[in-house]
Design a protein around this motif. Structure first.
Motif, PDB file in Angstrom:
ATOM      1  N   HIS A  46      94.751  53.567  -3.600  1.00 55.11           N
ATOM      2  CA  HIS A  46      96.112  53.277  -4.040  1.00 55.11           C
ATOM      3  C   HIS A  46      96.749  52.174  -3.199  1.00 55.11           C
ATOM      4  CE1 HIS A  46      96.264  57.182  -6.373  1.00 55.11           C
ATOM      5  NE2 HIS A  46      96.902  56.350  -7.169  1.00 55.11           N
ATOM      6  N   SER A  47      96.466  52.150  -1.908  1.00 56.75           N
ATOM      7  CA  SER A  47      97.009  51.089  -1.048  1.00 56.75           C
ATOM      8  C   SER A  47      96.450  49.722  -1.445  1.00 56.75           C
ATOM      9  CB  SER A  47      96.688  51.384   0.416  1.00 56.75           C
ATOM     10  OG  SER A  47      97.275  52.603   0.826  1.00 56.75           O
ATOM     11  N   LEU A  48      95.143  49.672  -1.704  1.00 49.24           N
ATOM     12  CA  LEU A  48      94.536  48.409  -2.125  1.00 49.24           C
ATOM     13  C   LEU A  48      95.087  47.946  -3.474  1.00 49.24           C
ATOM     14  CD1 LEU A  48      90.815  49.021  -1.080  1.00 49.24           C
ATOM     15  CD2 LEU A  48      92.488  47.527   0.041  1.00 49.24           C
ATOM     16  N   ALA A  49      95.292  48.899  -4.397  1.00 48.02           N
ATOM     17  CA  ALA A  49      95.855  48.553  -5.700  1.00 48.02           C
ATOM     18  C   ALA A  49      97.273  48.016  -5.551  1.00 48.02           C
ATOM     19  CB  ALA A  49      95.846  49.777  -6.621  1.00 48.02           C
ATOM     20  N   ALA A  98      91.777  54.518  -8.512  1.00 51.06           N
ATOM     21  CA  ALA A  98      92.676  55.376  -7.743  1.00 51.06           C
ATOM     22  C   ALA A  98      93.117  56.579  -8.564  1.00 51.06           C
ATOM     23  CB  ALA A  98      93.889  54.571  -7.276  1.00 51.06           C
ATOM     24  N   HIS A  99      93.444  56.361  -9.850  1.00 50.85           N
ATOM     25  CA  HIS A  99      93.848  57.471 -10.709  1.00 50.85           C
ATOM     26  C   HIS A  99      92.692  58.446 -10.920  1.00 50.85           C
ATOM     27  CE1 HIS A  99      97.457  55.180 -12.640  1.00 50.85           C
ATOM     28  NE2 HIS A  99      97.715  55.646 -11.437  1.00 50.85           N
ATOM     29  N   TYR A 100      91.495  57.919 -11.076  1.00 50.19           N
ATOM     30  CA  TYR A 100      90.325  58.785 -11.251  1.00 50.19           C
ATOM     31  C   TYR A 100      90.117  59.666 -10.019  1.00 50.19           C
ATOM     32  CZ  TYR A 100      85.372  60.086 -11.404  1.00 50.19           C
ATOM     33  OH  TYR A 100      84.190  60.768 -11.373  1.00 50.19           O
ATOM     34  N   LEU A 101      90.170  59.047  -8.839  1.00 49.21           N
ATOM     35  CA  LEU A 101      89.985  59.818  -7.613  1.00 49.21           C
ATOM     36  C   LEU A 101      91.128  60.812  -7.409  1.00 49.21           C
ATOM     37  CD1 LEU A 101      88.759  56.972  -5.221  1.00 49.21           C
ATOM     38  CD2 LEU A 101      87.386  58.786  -6.251  1.00 49.21           C
ATOM     39  N   ALA A 102      92.343  60.406  -7.779  1.00 49.91           N
ATOM     40  CA  ALA A 102      93.494  61.300  -7.621  1.00 49.91           C
ATOM     41  C   ALA A 102      93.364  62.522  -8.527  1.00 49.91           C
ATOM     42  CB  ALA A 102      94.785  60.552  -7.926  1.00 49.91           C
ATOM     43  N   HIS A 103      92.892  62.315  -9.759  1.00 46.70           N
ATOM     44  CA  HIS A 103      92.738  63.439 -10.671  1.00 46.70           C
ATOM     45  C   HIS A 103      91.635  64.390 -10.191  1.00 46.70           C
ATOM     46  CE1 HIS A 103      95.134  62.671 -14.484  1.00 46.70           C
ATOM     47  NE2 HIS A 103      95.509  61.712 -13.652  1.00 46.70           N
ATOM     48  N   ARG A 104      90.538  63.846  -9.677  1.00 48.89           N
ATOM     49  CA  ARG A 104      89.480  64.709  -9.145  1.00 48.89           C
ATOM     50  C   ARG A 104      89.993  65.500  -7.933  1.00 48.89           C
ATOM     51  NH1 ARG A 104      84.170  64.245 -10.351  1.00 48.89           N
ATOM     52  NH2 ARG A 104      83.619  64.777  -8.213  1.00 48.89           N
ATOM     53  N   PHE A 105      90.719  64.828  -7.064  1.00 51.20           N
ATOM     54  CA  PHE A 105      91.298  65.496  -5.901  1.00 51.20           C
ATOM     55  C   PHE A 105      92.266  66.599  -6.339  1.00 51.20           C
ATOM     56  CE2 PHE A 105      95.063  65.723  -3.149  1.00 51.20           C
ATOM     57  CZ  PHE A 105      94.487  66.185  -1.977  1.00 51.20           C
ATOM     58  N   ALA A 106      93.092  66.280  -7.339  1.00 50.99           N
ATOM     59  CA  ALA A 106      94.082  67.248  -7.810  1.00 50.99           C
ATOM     60  C   ALA A 106      93.415  68.467  -8.427  1.00 50.99           C
ATOM     61  CB  ALA A 106      95.015  66.591  -8.816  1.00 50.99           C
ATOM     62  N   GLU A 107      92.369  68.252  -9.223  1.00 53.70           N
ATOM     63  CA  GLU A 107      91.702  69.392  -9.863  1.00 53.70           C
ATOM     64  C   GLU A 107      91.027  70.293  -8.837  1.00 53.70           C
ATOM     65  OE1 GLU A 107      92.014  70.413 -12.815  1.00 53.70           O
ATOM     66  OE2 GLU A 107      93.156  68.683 -13.513  1.00 53.70           O
ATOM     67  N   ARG A 108      90.451  69.704  -7.793  1.00 52.50           N
ATOM     68  CA  ARG A 108      89.849  70.533  -6.739  1.00 52.50           C
ATOM     69  C   ARG A 108      90.929  71.347  -6.025  1.00 52.50           C
ATOM     70  NH1 ARG A 108      86.886  65.716  -5.719  1.00 52.50           N
ATOM     71  NH2 ARG A 108      88.252  65.245  -3.942  1.00 52.50           N
ATOM     72  N   SER A 109      92.039  70.696  -5.707  1.00 51.58           N
ATOM     73  CA  SER A 109      93.124  71.392  -5.018  1.00 51.58           C
ATOM     74  C   SER A 109      93.721  72.472  -5.906  1.00 51.58           C
ATOM     75  CB  SER A 109      94.218  70.389  -4.605  1.00 51.58           C
ATOM     76  OG  SER A 109      93.705  69.403  -3.741  1.00 51.58           O
ATOM     77  N   LEU A 110      93.884  72.156  -7.196  1.00 57.62           N
ATOM     78  CA  LEU A 110      94.468  73.120  -8.116  1.00 57.62           C
ATOM     79  C   LEU A 110      93.541  74.321  -8.306  1.00 57.62           C
ATOM     80  CD1 LEU A 110      96.944  73.553  -9.872  1.00 57.62           C
ATOM     81  CD2 LEU A 110      95.744  72.457 -11.749  1.00 57.62           C
ATOM     82  N   ALA A 111      92.238  74.085  -8.313  1.00 58.28           N
ATOM     83  CA  ALA A 111      91.286  75.194  -8.433  1.00 58.28           C
ATOM     84  C   ALA A 111      91.426  76.150  -7.248  1.00 58.28           C
ATOM     85  CB  ALA A 111      89.861  74.653  -8.518  1.00 58.28           C
ATOM     86  N   ARG A 112      91.570  75.589  -6.051  1.00 63.38           N
ATOM     87  CA  ARG A 112      91.755  76.440  -4.863  1.00 63.38           C
ATOM     88  C   ARG A 112      93.064  77.219  -4.963  1.00 63.38           C
ATOM     89  NH1 ARG A 112      90.102  71.699  -2.258  1.00 63.38           N
ATOM     90  NH2 ARG A 112      92.247  71.316  -1.579  1.00 63.38           N
ATOM     91  N   LEU A 113      94.126  76.538  -5.431  1.00 62.70           N
ATOM     92  CA  LEU A 113      95.422  77.199  -5.548  1.00 62.70           C
ATOM     93  C   LEU A 113      95.368  78.332  -6.565  1.00 62.70           C
ATOM     94  CD1 LEU A 113      98.414  77.155  -4.689  1.00 62.70           C
ATOM     95  CD2 LEU A 113      98.841  75.593  -6.599  1.00 62.70           C
ATOM     96  N   ARG A 114      94.710  78.088  -7.704  1.00 67.15           N
ATOM     97  CA  ARG A 114      94.589  79.130  -8.733  1.00 67.15           C
ATOM     98  C   ARG A 114      93.828  80.337  -8.189  1.00 67.15           C
ATOM     99  NH1 ARG A 114      93.254  74.962 -12.870  1.00 67.15           N
ATOM    100  NH2 ARG A 114      95.067  74.697 -14.237  1.00 67.15           N
ATOM    101  N   GLU A 115      92.699  80.080  -7.523  1.00 63.97           N
ATOM    102  CA  GLU A 115      91.887  81.178  -7.002  1.00 63.97           C
ATOM    103  C   GLU A 115      92.670  81.989  -5.968  1.00 63.97           C
ATOM    104  OE1 GLU A 115      88.482  79.208  -5.525  1.00 63.97           O
ATOM    105  OE2 GLU A 115      87.603  78.816  -7.508  1.00 63.97           O
TER     106      GLU A 115
END
Length: 592
Positions: A46-49, A98-115
């Protein structure tokens, strides 16, 4: 370790609590720091973008200065134009990455939060869930989790990128000329005050909106679930009025948060117009005074126009982050409740004897006790029937015996240890409460049975079903692998109750409390199921709460309850011979 303050639930336990601000901040930090590699990649791309997006205005200013110099070179202009195109392409590619990496990061974090949320929800005391109502819990499980997910996927990356781009743009304008940078900041000053005004009110507003939505969901769900009861007792007007009140409150809180946005967003537009006008006026004065080149003024004006997009994104997504903060507070509030008051390990029960001594209990203290000084001694292996008219306190006593609730005064112990103080796993191994309420989970027949005994073989599953006379399992299209629920086989009420009783057989506790557990079966089937279970549960303690007196006839002892007290206690024959309340019930049951 100290914990952040948590807004408690009301004293009557009608709603689940909400976590404090410090706890929410800690939870947000954990979401980011748990996946450090993902966080670094998202921030870097995101910084580079954002840096690539700054090149175009600066290069256009270079082209303007080159042309204004009077000796324009086509090759130089072409080179600068190609550089603009190159940076634009780089900006697009880096933004997509950046959006692709952010969505992957978010889904991993959200999976942990759901569990984590599911794990903590499953540890909630049954009494807490019942009193809070399913509407509040379901709103947190679905709506609040979804809001936090949107924030992780989109809001947080957009706010970060927007903030970074805004800082870069402001820095670029100051580098071009400090006065132009100050003009830009002065024009955007109104936005600062509007944002502070908004943030002071937004969190409480969105918390109120979430609570109102939970109340509305609970009221509408209760009305729908109890539609037959509402119709039978003529409660339609009362339930409609209750629904109208909750809908009106949800509407009021939503209008308030809409008002907050209606104040904030117009101020963004006004501030941007003022900032652009200020830069153009000051830039024009600097150019005519020879203190700045035309290219510098053009670049500064373009940067000022460009800053609208990141600032708008920041403030628009800031509203989503405020919603997410309120939702995270509601989600973590459940976790705070489930971890409150951990059970300290102590001496295990010395035996399976259940003793009730001087027990008093009130659902709400201000409404008075529903149990009054109850004393009872249940011997290991005994079959005890608890009978009495509706409202006598039978089910309440059953809940205390099962550890669902704790007495207000007195004690309920198993082997000398308070039942309500046992760790959940220990309690479930020793005592199981079966009510007429049951649930069929989406999955196969085998999955529904394996909940009680994950390691059970198919032969054990069939044996448990046979014990409760669920012979219909052999008619299922795929046997134990038949899918149940939506899209599969729908079990009727009687079959679902037999499934629940089969789980009890598989769980194999030393004490089983049956609270109208066969109420949905026809009398003949209920009698067969109870006799079959009686053979399976031989040697175990069985406490049966029922209106059907044939259950009491086969019990070792019968406890008769009335007005929250045990009025008679003895065997069936003894109580019939005594000619008291039980004898009258027995005669009425047989039509004598």
């Amino acid at each position: 370790m100290t914990t952040a303050p948590v807004t408690p639930a009301p004293e009557d336990g009608s709603r689940l609590p909400v976590a404090g601000r410090a706890e929410v901040r800690r939870a947000n930090r954990e979401l980011v720091t748990t996946d450090r590699r993902g966080t670094v990649l998202v921030l870097l791309t995101h910084s580079l973008a954002a840096a690539a997006g700054l090149a175009a205005p600066w290069l256009i200013g270079r082209i303007v200065n080159h042309v204004e110099g009077g000796h324009p070179s086509a090759s130089t202009v072409d080179t600068l134009a190609l550089a603009i195109v190159g940076f634009a392409v780089a900006h697009v590619l880096l933004t997509r990455l950046a959006h692709y990496l952010a969505h992957r990061f978010a889904e991993r974090s959200l999976a942990r939060l759901r569990e984590e949320f599911v794990d903590r929800t499953l540890t909630l005391p049954t009494s807490v869930v019942e009193r809070a109502g399913t509407g509040d819990l379901m709103a947190r499980t679905t709506g609040d989790i979804a809001i936090v997910g949107n924030a992780l996927r989109d809001a947080a990356p957009n706010v970060f990128v927007g903030t970074l781009q805004t800082v870069f743009i402001l820095g670029a304008v100051f580098v071009i000329h400090p006065l132009l940078g100050l003009s830009m900041l002065a024009g955007l000053g109104g936005m600062w005050f509007a944002t502070r005004w908004y943030l002071r009110r937004a969190r409480d507003g969105y918390l109120a909106e979430g609570a109102a939505n939970s109340e509305m969901s609970e009221t509408l769900a209760a009305t729908a679930d109890g539609a037959r009861t509402v119709e039978a007792f003529g409660l339609q007007r009362r339930r409609v009025d209750a629904g109208d009140r909750t809908v009106a409150e949800a509407y009021r809180t939503r209008v308030y948060t809409l008002f907050l946005r209606c104040v904030l967003f117009p101020q963004i537009e006004i501030s941007h117009v003022v900032a652009t006008g200020s830069v153009l006026v000051v830039g024009g004065l600097l150019y005519t005074g020879g203190h700045a080149s035309l290219g510098a003024v053009v670049s500064a004006a373009l940067y000022t126009m460009q800053v609208l997009d990141p600032l708008t994104r920041v403030l628009m997504w800031l509203e989503n982050l405020q919603r997410s903060s309120a939702s995270m507070a509601r989600i973590k509030g459940v976790g705070a409740l489930s971890t409150a008051g951990p059970v300290e390990p102590g001496d295990p029960p010395r035996d399976d004897r259940i003793e009730v001594t001087g027990v008093r209990y009130a659902y709400q203290v201000e409404h008075g006790d529903v149990l009054h000084g109850v004393d009872l001694d249940v011997r290991p292996g005994e079959r005890l029937a608890i009978v009495g008219p509706s409202g006598a306190g039978k089910s309440t006593l059953g809940r205390l015996l099962a550890g669902v609730d704790a007495p207000r005064a007195g004690a309920v112990t198993v082997g000398g240890v308070p039942v309500a103080g046992l760790a959940p796993d220990e309690l479930r191994r020793r005592i199981v409460l079966v009510t007429q309420e049951h649930h069929v989970f989406i999955g196969t027949m085998r999955d529904n049975l394996a909940i009680a005994a994950p390691a059970a073989a198919d032969a054990d599953l069939f044996a448990a079903l046979a014990a409760v006379e669920a012979d219909w399992v052999h008619t299922l299209p795929a046997g134990l692998d038949t899918e149940l629920g939506p899209g599969g086989v729908a079990l009727d009420a009687a079959q679902a109750q037999q499934l629940a009783l089969a789980r009890v057989v598989l769980a194999d506790p030393h004490t089983v409390i049956l609270d109208e557990a066969t109420a949905l079966l026809d009398p003949a089937t209920a009698r067969h199921a109870e006799r079959a279970m009686g053979a399976v549960l031989a040697g175990r303690t069985v406490i049966a709460i029922a209106h059907r007196l044939h259950t009491a006839h086969y019990a070792d002892r019968v406890a008769v309850m009335a007005d929250g007290r045990i009025t008679e206690l003895g065997s069936h024959d003894e109580l019939v011979e005594a000619g008291g309340a039980y004898a009258h019930l027995w005669q009425t049951w047989h039509g004598a």
